[in-house]
Design a protein around this motif. Structure first.
Motif, PDB file in Angstrom:
ATOM      1  N   LYS A 147       0.045   3.879 -12.916  1.00 38.76           N
ATOM      2  CA  LYS A 147      -0.378   4.892 -11.953  1.00 38.76           C
ATOM      3  C   LYS A 147      -1.896   5.023 -11.933  1.00 38.76           C
ATOM      4  CE  LYS A 147       0.348   9.728 -10.653  1.00 38.76           C
ATOM      5  NZ  LYS A 147       1.013  10.998 -11.009  1.00 38.76           N
ATOM      6  N   ALA A 148      -2.497   5.058 -13.123  1.00 41.30           N
ATOM      7  CA  ALA A 148      -3.957   5.176 -13.202  1.00 41.30           C
ATOM      8  C   ALA A 148      -4.630   3.935 -12.618  1.00 41.30           C
ATOM      9  CB  ALA A 148      -4.387   5.383 -14.656  1.00 41.30           C
ATOM     10  N   ILE A 149      -4.053   2.763 -12.903  1.00 41.14           N
ATOM     11  CA  ILE A 149      -4.620   1.513 -12.392  1.00 41.14           C
ATOM     12  C   ILE A 149      -4.560   1.475 -10.868  1.00 41.14           C
ATOM     13  CG2 ILE A 149      -4.301  -0.985 -12.306  1.00 41.14           C
ATOM     14  CD1 ILE A 149      -3.422  -0.875 -15.214  1.00 41.14           C
ATOM     15  N   GLU A 150      -3.454   1.966 -10.301  1.00 38.92           N
ATOM     16  CA  GLU A 150      -3.303   1.988  -8.845  1.00 38.92           C
ATOM     17  C   GLU A 150      -4.374   2.855  -8.192  1.00 38.92           C
ATOM     18  OE1 GLU A 150       0.634   3.275  -8.057  1.00 38.92           O
ATOM     19  OE2 GLU A 150       1.579   1.366  -8.622  1.00 38.92           O
ATOM     20  N   PHE A 151      -4.636   4.019  -8.781  1.00 37.58           N
ATOM     21  CA  PHE A 151      -5.663   4.903  -8.223  1.00 37.58           C
ATOM     22  C   PHE A 151      -7.057   4.315  -8.412  1.00 37.58           C
ATOM     23  CE2 PHE A 151      -2.366   8.276  -8.523  1.00 37.58           C
ATOM     24  CZ  PHE A 151      -2.459   8.736  -7.223  1.00 37.58           C
ATOM     25  N   LEU A 152      -7.272   3.600  -9.519  1.00 39.43           N
ATOM     26  CA  LEU A 152      -8.562   2.954  -9.725  1.00 39.43           C
ATOM     27  C   LEU A 152      -8.765   1.840  -8.694  1.00 39.43           C
ATOM     28  CD1 LEU A 152     -11.132   2.619 -11.367  1.00 39.43           C
ATOM     29  CD2 LEU A 152      -9.890   1.091 -12.906  1.00 39.43           C
TER      30      LEU A 152
ATOM     31  N   GLU B 102     -11.213  -0.107  -3.623  1.00 35.67           N
ATOM     32  CA  GLU B 102     -10.991  -0.589  -2.255  1.00 35.67           C
ATOM     33  C   GLU B 102     -11.663   0.320  -1.228  1.00 35.67           C
ATOM     34  OE1 GLU B 102      -7.272  -1.340   0.861  1.00 35.67           O
ATOM     35  OE2 GLU B 102      -6.881  -1.079  -1.285  1.00 35.67           O
ATOM     36  N   LYS B 103     -11.473   1.625  -1.386  1.00 33.26           N
ATOM     37  CA  LYS B 103     -12.048   2.572  -0.431  1.00 33.26           C
ATOM     38  C   LYS B 103     -13.571   2.630  -0.545  1.00 33.26           C
ATOM     39  CE  LYS B 103      -7.957   5.459   0.133  1.00 33.26           C
ATOM     40  NZ  LYS B 103      -7.832   5.105   1.570  1.00 33.26           N
ATOM     41  N   SER B 104     -14.087   2.464  -1.743  1.00 34.83           N
ATOM     42  CA  SER B 104     -15.547   2.426  -1.916  1.00 34.83           C
ATOM     43  C   SER B 104     -16.134   1.216  -1.213  1.00 34.83           C
ATOM     44  CB  SER B 104     -15.896   2.393  -3.409  1.00 34.83           C
ATOM     45  OG  SER B 104     -15.483   3.580  -4.046  1.00 34.83           O
ATOM     46  N   GLN B 105     -15.443   0.069  -1.321  1.00 29.07           N
ATOM     47  CA  GLN B 105     -15.900  -1.140  -0.650  1.00 29.07           C
ATOM     48  C   GLN B 105     -15.819  -0.985   0.861  1.00 29.07           C
ATOM     49  OE1 GLN B 105     -17.325  -3.913  -2.059  1.00 29.07           O
ATOM     50  NE2 GLN B 105     -17.746  -4.436   0.077  1.00 29.07           N
ATOM     51  N   ASN B 106     -14.729  -0.361   1.330  1.00 32.24           N
ATOM     52  CA  ASN B 106     -14.587  -0.116   2.768  1.00 32.24           C
ATOM     53  C   ASN B 106     -15.704   0.786   3.279  1.00 32.24           C
ATOM     54  OD1 ASN B 106     -12.262  -1.645   2.870  1.00 32.24           O
ATOM     55  ND2 ASN B 106     -10.880   0.096   2.720  1.00 32.24           N
ATOM     56  N   ALA B 107     -16.017   1.828   2.507  1.00 29.18           N
ATOM     57  CA  ALA B 107     -17.085   2.762   2.898  1.00 29.18           C
ATOM     58  C   ALA B 107     -18.425   2.038   2.964  1.00 29.18           C
ATOM     59  CB  ALA B 107     -17.145   3.934   1.925  1.00 29.18           C
ATOM     60  N   ASN B 108     -18.648   1.136   2.022  1.00 24.09           N
ATOM     61  CA  ASN B 108     -19.904   0.385   2.029  1.00 24.09           C
ATOM     62  C   ASN B 108     -19.988  -0.539   3.243  1.00 24.09           C
ATOM     63  OD1 ASN B 108     -22.422  -0.533   0.622  1.00 24.09           O
ATOM     64  ND2 ASN B 108     -21.316  -2.475   0.545  1.00 24.09           N
ATOM     65  N   ASN B 109     -18.863  -1.172   3.599  1.00 22.27           N
ATOM     66  CA  ASN B 109     -18.832  -2.026   4.787  1.00 22.27           C
ATOM     67  C   ASN B 109     -19.083  -1.210   6.052  1.00 22.27           C
ATOM     68  OD1 ASN B 109     -18.249  -4.271   3.205  1.00 22.27           O
ATOM     69  ND2 ASN B 109     -16.046  -4.083   3.463  1.00 22.27           N
ATOM     70  N   MET B 110     -18.528  -0.006   6.088  1.00 24.10           N
ATOM     71  CA  MET B 110     -18.744   0.873   7.240  1.00 24.10           C
ATOM     72  C   MET B 110     -20.208   1.305   7.334  1.00 24.10           C
ATOM     73  SD  MET B 110     -15.330   3.249   6.987  1.00 24.10           S
ATOM     74  CE  MET B 110     -13.680   2.545   7.220  1.00 24.10           C
ATOM     75  N   ARG B 111     -20.811   1.529   6.178  1.00 26.86           N
ATOM     76  CA  ARG B 111     -22.228   1.899   6.160  1.00 26.86           C
ATOM     77  C   ARG B 111     -23.083   0.766   6.719  1.00 26.86           C
ATOM     78  NH1 ARG B 111     -26.352   0.499   3.325  1.00 26.86           N
ATOM     79  NH2 ARG B 111     -25.055  -0.739   1.898  1.00 26.86           N
ATOM     80  N   ILE B 112     -22.749  -0.466   6.326  1.00 31.94           N
ATOM     81  CA  ILE B 112     -23.491  -1.629   6.817  1.00 31.94           C
ATOM     82  C   ILE B 112     -23.316  -1.774   8.323  1.00 31.94           C
ATOM     83  CG2 ILE B 112     -23.628  -4.143   6.718  1.00 31.94           C
ATOM     84  CD1 ILE B 112     -22.863  -3.973   3.765  1.00 31.94           C
ATOM     85  N   THR B 113     -22.087  -1.580   8.802  1.00 31.74           N
ATOM     86  CA  THR B 113     -21.820  -1.681  10.238  1.00 31.74           C
ATOM     87  C   THR B 113     -22.610  -0.637  11.009  1.00 31.74           C
ATOM     88  OG1 THR B 113     -19.580  -2.533   9.841  1.00 31.74           O
ATOM     89  CG2 THR B 113     -20.029  -1.591  12.008  1.00 31.74           C
TER      90      THR B 113
END
Length: 214
Positions: free
Chosen positions: A133-138, A143-154
């Motif tokens: 469970k902890a690994i899934e949330f990590l 994943e969401k941090s990477q997505n946010a960074n990609n959105m920032r770049i866009t």
């Protein structure tokens, strides 16, 4: 209408068209920047929530492991002191994972088998040490941090192209007021080429988001 006036009218129409299209693209890029920035904020909020749950879950798991370690230690101490009743009391309080690993550990004859180590090294207990469970949330946080960074770049890329479209306005506007007709045509052509190339790159390379995605 004379040829000179007709040609001048056509040039005026080209100026109005390129200026209008450029203003539209600047506004559109600005809208895309705002939409992607908003999506980035929402994605960061989800990432922070996933990290909070991960931290909480991991803390609870570590606390449960500490309790297991305490119960196991107290059980061993009680059995060494021949206090079977107290030893069984601590054993009955073991977590399901510790009970299973403890039974497997006992079968290895730990008193005579020094390589047996402790129940906490048994496969049955490793699943608790590595909380799925902890690994899934990590993983969700990463994943969401990477997505946010990609959105920032866009979003930043849309701002970059907005500045290029502003350059188109500058070239076309400068040509319009320049006294040299030859330079006027050159600047107008440069503006049209820059607008066409930039627009093509924007639609070919940048993802597009609509307001319904928010």
């Amino acid at each position: 209408m004379s040829d000179a006036k007709s040609k001048s009218h056509q040039i005026d129409l080209i100026y109005v068209t390129i200026l209008g299209l450029t203003v539209i693209m600047i506004s559109w890029c600005g809208l895309q920047h705002e939409l992607w920035s908003s999506e980035m904020i929402f994605e960061l909020q989800d990432a922070n929530e996933a990290h909070r749950i991960f931290t909480t879950t991991e803390l609870k798991d570590r606390q449960a492991i500490i309790v297991d370690l305490f119960l196991f230690t107290q059980h061993i101490n009680a059995m060494q002191n021949n206090n079977t009743k107290l030893g069984e009391f601590y054993k009955n309080a073991f977590s399901p994972e510790l009970k299973q690993s403890f039974d497997e550990w006992v079968k290895t004859d730990p008193m005579n088998n020094y390589s047996a180590k402790t129940p906490f090294t048994m496969p049955a207990y490793q699943s608790k040490l590595e909380s799925k469970k902890a690994i899934e949330f990590l993983q969700s946080f990463d994943e969401k941090s990477q997505n946010a960074n990609n959105m920032r770049i866009t979003a930043s890329n849309y701002v970059f192209f907005t500045t290029i479209f502003s350059g188109v306005l500058f070239l076309v506007g400068l040509g319009r007021v320049h006294p040299s007709k030859k330079l006027e045509r050159i600047l107008l052509i440069m503006g049209i080429v820059l607008f066409s190339v930039t627009t093509g790159i924007v639609f070919a390379t940048l993802p597009i988001i609509t307001s319904h995605a928010i």
